[in-house]
Write an enzyme that holds these catalytic residues in place. Structure first.
Site, mmCIF file in Angstrom:
data_model
loop_
_atom_site.group_PDB
_atom_site.id
_atom_site.type_symbol
_atom_site.label_atom_id
_atom_site.label_comp_id
_atom_site.label_asym_id
_atom_site.label_seq_id
_atom_site.Cartn_x
_atom_site.Cartn_y
_atom_site.Cartn_z
ATOM 1 N N GLY A 29 -68.381 -1.690 -41.606
ATOM 2 C CA GLY A 29 -67.577 -1.145 -42.542
ATOM 3 C C GLY A 29 -67.238 0.324 -43.122
ATOM 4 O O GLY A 29 -68.792 0.697 -42.782
ATOM 5 N N ASN A 30 -66.417 0.731 -43.928
ATOM 6 C CA ASN A 30 -67.297 1.816 -44.864
ATOM 7 C C ASN A 30 -66.594 1.730 -46.515
ATOM 8 O O ASN A 30 -65.436 0.275 -46.041
ATOM 9 C CB ASN A 30 -66.375 3.180 -43.865
ATOM 10 C CG ASN A 30 -65.215 3.439 -43.391
ATOM 11 O OD1 ASN A 30 -64.635 3.563 -44.277
ATOM 12 N ND2 ASN A 30 -64.998 3.270 -42.557
#
Ligand code: C5P
Length: 229
Positions: A29-30
């Protein structure tokens, strides 16, 4: 009061960070919180637009009132949802932080620790959804991209933004600096709004709603050119 200059328009906004599954419990993810995308959707709705908000992972944000919310997880899901909504859209705003890469395969069962060193994770490229939207754009449809860049000098960030606007072929690009506590996971933002015609509007440091207003002030006139709603 805000102008009702998006009345009768359909606006699609993507927001948040995609999660690319490794196994049923893990993902890549980010740090995108979805705040900027939410602000763009909220302000568009307040200015009269019908808004479809395609939300990937967002922090514990309350979705704006009066928008059609479509929740997605991975880049692939976001792609499907955005394309489905794009047909009737007057404006498409890609504020989501879409993962550039995803694991080649998603393991069906949770990966076990075991006794051996882990296997490296093989990655493959995700499609560039913004580039696809530009390629499939109807006459008069307005496409807006975002560029979150790191760099020492502000001029680096602006330079990257100019290059990205050309490469992606969108009508508008918002470029902002990230890293060092900037933009991601915080309430404030700043940057530039670049147009394909060469206009460069500095966006002063302020709330994400203020940035959204700068964007809609610029775009609403061109979104109105398509005639009466
Ligand atoms: O190339 P970069 O990821 O920096 O481009 C950012 C812009 O492209 C954003 O508007 C983002 O939503 C969009 N994007 C996309 N599909 C990807 C990667 C980015 O639509 N796979």
């Amino acid at each position: 009061a805000l102008p009702r200059d998006l009345e009768g328009r359909h606006v699609v906004v993507s927001a948040g960070g995609t999660r690319e599954p490794l196994d049923p419990v893990r993902y890549l993810g980010n740090r995108s919180s979805g705040r900027q995308g939410h602000a763009l959707a909220r302000v568009a709705a307040q200015r009269g637009a019908r808004v479809t908000l395609v939300a990937a992972h967002t922090a514990d944000l309350v979705p704006p009132a009066g928008v059609d919310l479509v929740r997605v997880g991975s880049a692939e899901e976001l792609r499907t949802a955005v394309h489905a909504a794009a047909g009737s859209a007057d404006v498409l705003v890609m504020a989501a932080a879409v993962a550039d890469f995803r694991p080649v395969s998603t393991v069906e069962h949770k990966i076990k620790k075991g006794d051996r060193d882990p296997e490296p994770v093989a990655l493959t490229r995700n499609p560039d959804i913004l580039a696809e939207l530009v390629a499939a754009r109807r006459p008069g449809q307005v496409v807006v991209g975002f560029a979150a860049e790191t760099g020492d000098a502000e001029t680096d960030v602006l330079g990257y933004g100019r290059a990205k606007l050309k490469r992606k072929g969108c009508d508008w690009l918002v470029v902002n600096a990230v890293g060092d506590g900037k933009a991601f996971e915080v309430e404030d933002n700043a940057g530039w709004l670049l147009s394909s015609g060469g206009a460069e509007t500095p966006i002063p440091h302020g709330s994400k709603a203020q940035l959204a207003s700068v964007v809609w002030d610029a775009i609403a006139p061109s979104a109105e050119l398509r005639g009466t709603p």
